[in-house]
Scaffold this motif. Structure first.
Motif, mmCIF file in Angstrom:
data_model
loop_
_atom_site.group_PDB
_atom_site.id
_atom_site.type_symbol
_atom_site.label_atom_id
_atom_site.label_comp_id
_atom_site.label_asym_id
_atom_site.label_seq_id
_atom_site.Cartn_x
_atom_site.Cartn_y
_atom_site.Cartn_z
ATOM 1 N N LEU A 1 9.511 63.834 30.643
ATOM 2 C CA LEU A 1 9.395 64.890 29.637
ATOM 3 C C LEU A 1 8.082 65.653 29.801
ATOM 4 C CD1 LEU A 1 10.799 63.089 26.453
ATOM 5 C CD2 LEU A 1 11.812 65.059 27.612
ATOM 6 N N ILE A 2 7.015 64.940 30.151
ATOM 7 C CA ILE A 2 5.708 65.588 30.278
ATOM 8 C C ILE A 2 5.710 66.612 31.413
ATOM 9 C CG2 ILE A 2 4.731 63.891 31.877
ATOM 10 C CD1 ILE A 2 2.927 65.578 28.899
ATOM 11 N N SER A 3 6.589 66.429 32.412
ATOM 12 C CA SER A 3 6.603 67.345 33.554
ATOM 13 C C SER A 3 6.918 68.778 33.119
ATOM 14 C CB SER A 3 7.622 66.879 34.599
ATOM 15 O OG SER A 3 8.949 67.035 34.128
ATOM 16 N N GLY A 4 7.759 68.917 32.095
ATOM 17 C CA GLY A 4 8.119 70.254 31.638
ATOM 18 C C GLY A 4 7.087 70.905 30.746
ATOM 19 N N SER A 63 2.317 62.007 19.933
ATOM 20 C CA SER A 63 2.229 63.046 20.969
ATOM 21 C C SER A 63 2.777 64.370 20.464
ATOM 22 C CB SER A 63 3.008 62.616 22.220
ATOM 23 O OG SER A 63 2.426 61.495 22.831
ATOM 24 N N VAL A 64 3.848 64.311 19.692
ATOM 25 C CA VAL A 64 4.489 65.531 19.181
ATOM 26 C C VAL A 64 3.544 66.316 18.273
ATOM 27 C CG1 VAL A 64 6.341 66.403 17.702
ATOM 28 C CG2 VAL A 64 6.820 64.626 19.395
ATOM 29 N N VAL A 65 2.755 65.620 17.468
ATOM 30 C CA VAL A 65 1.912 66.301 16.473
ATOM 31 C C VAL A 65 0.466 66.450 16.921
ATOM 32 C CG1 VAL A 65 3.381 65.511 14.589
ATOM 33 C CG2 VAL A 65 1.396 64.139 15.248
ATOM 34 N N THR A 74 7.413 74.912 22.035
ATOM 35 C CA THR A 74 8.336 74.472 23.088
ATOM 36 C C THR A 74 7.987 73.094 23.612
ATOM 37 O OG1 THR A 74 8.648 76.778 23.747
ATOM 38 C CG2 THR A 74 9.364 75.082 25.291
ATOM 39 N N TRP A 75 6.729 72.883 23.978
ATOM 40 C CA TRP A 75 6.354 71.613 24.577
ATOM 41 C C TRP A 75 6.419 70.461 23.588
ATOM 42 C CZ3 TRP A 75 2.146 68.691 22.986
ATOM 43 C CH2 TRP A 75 1.143 69.332 22.248
ATOM 44 N N LEU A 91 8.613 66.842 23.982
ATOM 45 C CA LEU A 91 8.116 65.483 23.784
ATOM 46 C C LEU A 91 8.848 64.758 22.656
ATOM 47 C CD1 LEU A 91 4.242 65.922 24.244
ATOM 48 C CD2 LEU A 91 5.963 65.266 25.936
ATOM 49 N N ALA A 92 9.398 65.514 21.703
ATOM 50 C CA ALA A 92 10.092 64.901 20.564
ATOM 51 C C ALA A 92 11.406 64.247 20.965
ATOM 52 C CB ALA A 92 10.349 65.954 19.482
#
Length: 534
Positions: free
Chosen positions: A28-31, A92-94, A176-177, A181-182
């Motif tokens: 997920l982090i790649s995007g 990570s999301v917040v 978006t990012w 991550l969510a």
């Protein structure tokens, strides 16, 4: 499958779902790389810190994983890991800034020990004839997670560019990012719940003297008539060491001459797997594909294809690993991987970069082309030289923000060769050293040291992986794609030669039988050679 095999399969499947969460977290982090880099104004090393933070976290976690597994049990270790995944995903999301995002991902890295603990647990509940397949489920779930992450990233990116009202209303365009991550949150919560339904490893229960509890668990996964024999074999193996030893004494056990061959094999495989560069390509997949000049959208789509290739070839490995064996798949896969990486290096080394008048015209609606006049008509022989010129003309921030568009307009490269090389490498990795490393870890170490040996070698793999991930953006800027792929190709070739000499065949053998064979190999070079060639 009979009822015992079905039960073992169910336990293994639940535990292996941790691989799915790992795959999601990793891919997920790649995007998000370009979005996070732009929002927080990150340098190459800061981008590397965000991506590699879990790799750094797992180094610390692996220092205590063996102790946790030995003292609290495999099941409780897995429950702690699942909780860490969930908390990390939510934070990570917040995360409001670079520092807290790195901290949240570091926390998730503490859960990356799920791979070593899962292989340990599955290896201990699996029938010998199914162990290769069941341990390999960990790897297939990883690639399912990777594939799901690439697909989710692509879908979210397309939605963010769609202009639909509902997309803006839920914040996909603005965040978006964070939406990417969510994606991890719900699967992590489900896995935590499912882990509550599995029993403790019977081998661990025997090691702790809880024989009645062990018998109850073993009655679910093997015929009653064989339970006492298995208990006797496990206790005999465990008698070579003691679970109540302190950490220093347990590490000293790893240097026991009787397990020297197993340790050398573990050391070699633990280094070969990450030094292939797999995590640089998988964790930075869109960034890697942008270097070929196919553009951001196509790079995300190509990442989806990589995920699908990973799934297909891991499934092939799952089918073949208990039929052909570990050794043939490893040798074939590493040879294929080396050739693929050499092809990538050749493709990038042969590329040239040229911005002509037509290219500048196409870029006019995105970049201030007046700033690019200094590069007009100049042919650059490497991506390093081209990017350096762009930074001098546009500045670091703008050059990074528009790098994909500029590469797409300027590069002249054998795109087919490079894309086939990358895809071939992904396929080769997932049919060989990807799944086979964890299978070997679950097989070659005796019961009395596996609680410390598997985490130790997983730690070594994690350290190498951390450096691969941390410095990849810097390497891409300062070394260039051709040199990076050449380094990986040479490393894989060296690993192939070493494992050709060292790697034994372990299919269809019990853990205790493998221990006896490798113990004999450690005592005699002639025996070692015969074990390898079987």
């Amino acid at each position: 499958m009979n009822s015992y095999q079905l039960t073992a399969f169910r336990y293994a499947l639940i535990v292996a779902l941790g691989g799915f969460i790992f795959g999601l977290d990793a891919a997920l982090i790649s995007g998000t790389v370009r979005f996070i880099s732009t929002e927080f104004g990150l340098s190459d090393l800061q981008v590397g810190a965000v991506v590699s933070a879990p790799g750094f976290g797992v180094i610390f976690a692996l220092l205590v994983t063996g102790q946790i597994c030995n003292r609290l049990g495999r099941k409780n270790a897995l429950l702690i890991i699942a909780a860490l995944y969930l908390v990390s995903a939510l934070t990570s999301v917040v995360a409001p800034n670079f520092e807290l995002l790195v901290a949240a991902r570091f926390l998730g890295g503490l859960a990356f020990t799920s791979l070593s603990v899962a292989s340990m647990y599955i290896g201990e509940v699996s029938p010998p004839e199914m162990r290769g397949k069941l341990v390999s489920m960990n790897q297939i779930n990883i690639v399912f997670g990777l594939s799901a992450a690439y697909f989710a990233n692509y879908a979210i990116l397309q939605a963010s560019n769609s202009g639909a009202d509902w997309v803006d209303s839920v914040g996909i365009t603005a965040y978006t990012w964070r939406w990417m991550l969510a994606v991890e949150v719900v699967p992590a919560a489900i896995w935590l719940g499912l882990l509550l339904t599995i029993p403790e490893s019977p081998r661990w229960l025997i090691l702790k003297g809880r024989l009645d509890d062990a018998r109850r668990v073993m009655a679910r996964i093997m015929p009653l008539a064989t339970i006492e024999q298995h208990i006797s074999e496990i206790r005999e193996s465990a008698s070579h060491g003691h679970a109540d030893k302190n950490l220093r004494a347990q590490i000293a056990d790893l240097f026991d001459p009787r397990i020297r061959t197993a340790m050398i094999i573990g050391l070699t495989v633990a280094i070969v797997q990450p030094i292939t560069g797999i995590n640089a390509i998988m964790f930075y997949a869109p960034t890697v594909f942008e270097q070929v000049g196919i553009g951001t959208d196509a790079a995300f789509m190509q990442s989806v294809i990589v995920g699908l290739v990973s799934v297909v070839f891991t499934l092939i490995a799952l089918v073949l690993i208990d039929r052909l064996g570990r050794r043939p798949l490893m040798m074939f896969g590493l040879a294929w991987a080396a050739l693929s990486l050499f092809a990538c290096s050749w493709g990038f080394a042969d590329a040239v970069y040229l911005l002509d008048a037509e290219a500048l015209a196409q870029l006019a609606d995105k970049v201030d082309v007046s700033l690019l006049q200094g590069a007009l008509g100049i042919e650059y022989s490497s991506d390093v030289m081209f990017k350096e010129a762009l930074r001098g003309l546009l500045g670091d921030t703008a050059a990074r923000a528009y790098e994909s568009d500029l590469l797409q307009s300027a590069i002249h490269i054998n795109t087919t060769l490079v894309l086939l090389g990358i895809t071939g490498f992904i396929a080769a990795f997932h049919i060989s050293v990807g799944p086979i490393m964890w299978v070997l870890f679950s097989e070659i170490f005796p019961i009395h040291v596996r609680g410390i040996a598997i985490p130790c070698f997983a730690l070594l793999t994690a350290v190498v992986n951390y450096f691969v991930q941390q410095f990849f953006p810097w390497q891409l800027t300062n070394m260039g794609a051709a040199e990076i792929f050449l380094f990986y190709a040479v490393a894989v070739t060296i690993g192939l030669v070493a494992l050709f000499k060292l790697l034994p065949e372990t299919k269809n053998k019990s853990i205790e039988e493998i221990e006896i064979a490798l113990g004999s190999a450690s005592a005699s070079p002639v025996a070692a050679h015969s074990v390898v060639m079987k």
